[in-house]
Write an enzyme that holds these catalytic residues in place. Structure first.
Site, short mmCIF file in Angstrom:
data_model
loop_
_atom_site.label_atom_id
_atom_site.label_comp_id
_atom_site.label_asym_id
_atom_site.label_seq_id
_atom_site.Cartn_x
_atom_site.Cartn_y
_atom_site.Cartn_z
N ARG A 83 -2.93 1.05 7.04
CA ARG A 83 -2.51 0.46 5.69
C ARG A 83 -1.54 -0.61 5.92
O ARG A 83 -0.49 -0.20 6.62
CB ARG A 83 -2.32 1.15 4.64
N ARG A 152 6.93 3.08 -0.75
CA ARG A 152 5.65 2.50 -0.21
C ARG A 152 5.48 1.13 -0.72
O ARG A 152 6.43 0.35 -1.24
CB ARG A 152 4.41 3.33 -1.13
N LYS A 216 6.43 10.68 -1.51
CA LYS A 216 6.32 9.22 -1.54
C LYS A 216 6.88 8.77 -2.79
O LYS A 216 7.06 9.47 -3.86
CB LYS A 216 4.75 9.00 -1.34
N LYS A 218 7.04 5.11 -5.37
CA LYS A 218 6.35 4.14 -5.38
C LYS A 218 6.91 3.04 -6.66
O LYS A 218 7.52 3.55 -7.74
CB LYS A 218 4.75 4.50 -6.09
N CYS A 437 -11.60 5.24 -6.04
CA CYS A 437 -10.86 5.42 -4.92
C CYS A 437 -11.99 5.53 -3.61
O CYS A 437 -13.21 5.70 -3.82
CB CYS A 437 -10.09 6.76 -4.88
N CYS A 443 -11.91 10.80 3.09
CA CYS A 443 -10.59 11.35 2.63
C CYS A 443 -10.68 12.88 2.70
O CYS A 443 -11.75 13.44 2.01
CB CYS A 443 -10.43 10.90 1.18
N CYS A 482 -10.87 13.20 -6.28
CA CYS A 482 -10.16 14.58 -6.44
C CYS A 482 -9.10 14.19 -7.55
O CYS A 482 -9.04 12.82 -8.05
CB CYS A 482 -9.42 14.95 -5.24
N CYS A 486 -5.27 8.41 -6.84
CA CYS A 486 -5.18 7.28 -6.15
C CYS A 486 -5.87 6.07 -6.91
O CYS A 486 -5.43 4.95 -6.76
CB CYS A 486 -5.85 7.35 -4.67
#
Length: 574
Positions: A83, A152, A216, A218, A437, A443, A482, A486
């Site tokens: 990424r 991120r 993380k 954001k 996603c 994944c 899930c 995302c």
């Protein structure tokens, strides 16, 4: 200011396994070099699978091949996702061309445009991983901190035709990204073969510390009335406030995050709280202190409860704000008035005040690939080779061709038509705004399909929309494999979240501007059950809605679901 009792908010953590890995990693080095050199396996050493995330990559397996590989007594089919870090999502034509070439020669022949305005390459095998990283770096992009327990990719509205505030906001997005970039030289040593440290000198992380953040982090910038970065789903959101063409400052929202776990009680999606206003020149200082508060107080024992939203709620939003102001040494200004009208993308041509043209393109679920009648990847590469525009990724998996001169517009439009990229006929409002996603097959977290399945489901949903004369009405449908969030499913007017293969929970009632979460409506629905529910809900909406009423607002007003949390203002408007 709320009273602060440090004894109440300084916990003693039993550190998680990942915290131990970070502690002994020597600033994210671990044994990555040794793992990359080991060609007896397509995988990395177990600890290194955590550390490589900080370098912008995830180790993955092809889950479609699991049973066959086991039967043949082979290890899983390992590959890597890479990424990019690309603040604001703006890439030059040359950078697009390089990533397109890498997708063809080193990955699975597709580019993925993500919901964080980043590129993803999928299917990179280990022996090509380092070379791919190096070529990305040669394009003047990189993947540092695109994943991992750090800040991120910083998001920002970047279609300049929508607002004269975009250039200043975009510049801040780049400045934030640079300011919060990890200072370790591990990335350059491992991937670029550079020795940057003087012998005997150690790395330092003045913002993150040796163990980085608990989870993380954001950050996004949005420019009203467009909330195309879903500002309230971020740990920290900046809502741009301007006077005519001048960007003066930002309302600050903190504590957003959409991930949850079905198996972990006390996990939940949360919208950020608006805590006040900060002038442009003080924004980075405020951001840094919020990041440091999360570093110091965030949960380092249970990673499922380690995001800033849980820190906020465990301390209390008022106390958290008081801690922030104590560290800053001043009180934040009162929130300025603002209004969002949507969190979707703008599609089509629009001219900016600069005289340059911008074209918003629909890219289904952000997957850039060629199909027999829709040669998207080839067509966009042809446009990149002209070097007459830039490429601006959106927060909704879309793409803006930007900064096009008047004299170049016709040539670019001709290529778009030749490759059947734009204009696109017969795309419903629901399909244009749908997000999915990646989910299966790569994944590891996915329980169900999303990107590979939603297009076919949309065809059946569009039949219902057509019967209700709703084909051209905008509707936010979001599907994930899930509940980790995302694809931001809990901000969909219709959210479909995978529970098991072919089964989804249905959520209804999010705000069209991203300012209200949706609510669980029905659990564990298969395709036919989803369609049966929509055959009742969509006709009711078409017949009973008020003028201009959005679907999410209708299902709340009609009592079909109870409204979930909306954005909270800790301080009142001026």
């Amino acid at each position: 200011m709320a009273e602060i009792n440090n004894n109440e908010i300084f916990p003693t953590w039993n550190l998680s396994e990942v915290e131990g890995i970070k502690t002994k990693s020597n600033y994210l080095r671990g044994t990555l070099k040794k793992s990359l050199d080991d060609m007896a396996t397509g995988a990395l050493a177990e600890d290194d699978t955590q550390l490589i995330k900080f370098h912008g990559s995830y180790q993955q397996t092809d889950r479609d091949m699991e049973a066959e590989r086991k039967r043949k007594k082979l290890e899983p089919l390992y590959s890597f996702m890479i990424r990019t870090r690309i603040p604001g999502g703006v890439a030059s034509a040359g950078q697009w061309a390089i990533l397109d070439e890498l997708a063809t020669t080193h990955a699975n022949n597709t580019l993925k445009l993500t919901t964080r305005q980043a590129f993803q390459l999928h299917g990179v095998i280990k022996r090509k991983l380092k070379e791919t990283m190096q070529q990305i770096n040669e394009s003047l992009l990189d993947s540092i901190a695109a994943c991992g327990d750090v800040n991120r990719n910083v998001m920002c509205t970047t279609n300049e035709a929508l607002s004269p505030l975009v250039p200043a906001a975009y510049q801040l997005a780049k400045d934030i990204s640079a300011h919060l970039l990890p200072k370790t030289s591990a990335y350059h040593e491992i991937w670029l073969d550079k020795k940057l440290l003087v012998s005997g000198k150690e790395d330092e992380e003045p913002i993150y510390g040796k163990t980085y953040l608990p989870r993380k982090f954001k950050i996004a910038i949005a420019i009203p009335p467009y909330n195309d970065t879903d500002i309230f789903s971020n740990d920290l959101g900046l809502i741009a406030i301007g006077d005519k063409d001048k960007l003066e400052g930002f309302n600050v929202a903190i504590g957003g995050g959409l991930g949850m776990s079905f198996s972990e009680p006390g996990t939940y999606p949360r919208l950020g709280d608006v805590i006040g206003y900060v002038p442009y020149d003080k924004a980075i200082a405020v951001i840094e202190e919020v990041v440091k508060l999360q570093r110091d107080y965030g949960n380092r024992e249970n990673r499922r409860k380690a995001r800033l939203k849980y820190t906020m709620d465990s301390i209390g939003p008022e106390k958290f704000k008081a801690l922030l102001e104590k560290r800053l040494g001043y009180t934040l200004d009162k929130t300025r008035k603002f209004k969002f009208k949507s969190n979707g993308d703008f599609f089509g041509w629009k001219k900016a005040k600069s005289g340059k043209w911008f074209l918003g393109l629909y890219i289904e679920h952000g997957r850039v690939k060629d199909e027999p009648e829709y040669r998207l990847k080839t067509g966009l590469r042809k446009i990149a080779d002209l070097n007459k525009c830039d490429f601006r990724l959106t927060g909704n998996q879309g793409l803006v061709l930007g900064a096009i001169k008047e004299e170049d517009k016709k040539e670019i439009a001709a290529l778009l038509k030749e490759y059947n990229i734009w204009p696109k006929e017969n795309i419903s409002g629901a399909r244009q705004h749908a997000i999915a996603c990646v989910a299966l097959n790569t994944c590891a977290m996915a329980f169900a399909e999303a990107e590979r399945y939603l297009p076919s489901l949309m065809e059946k949903i569009e039949l219902i929309l057509a019967q209700c004369n709703l084909t051209h009405d905008d509707l936010l449908i979001r599907m994930t494999g899930c509940p980790n969030g995302c694809g931001r499913p809990f901000l969909g007017e219709i959210g479909l979240v995978g529970r098991s293969l072919g089964k989804y929970n249905m959520y209804l009632g999010a705000g069209f501007a991203g300012d209200r979460l949706n609510t669980l409506y029905k659990q564990t629905l298969g395709e036919q059950e989803i369609l049966e529910e929509l055959k009742v809900l969509l006709p009711r909406y078409a017949q009973e809605r008020n003028d201009g009423e959005r679907f999410g607002d209708f299902v709340v007003r009609a009592g079909i679901v109870k409204p979930e949390k909306e954005i909270n203002f800790i301080v009142p408007f001026q």
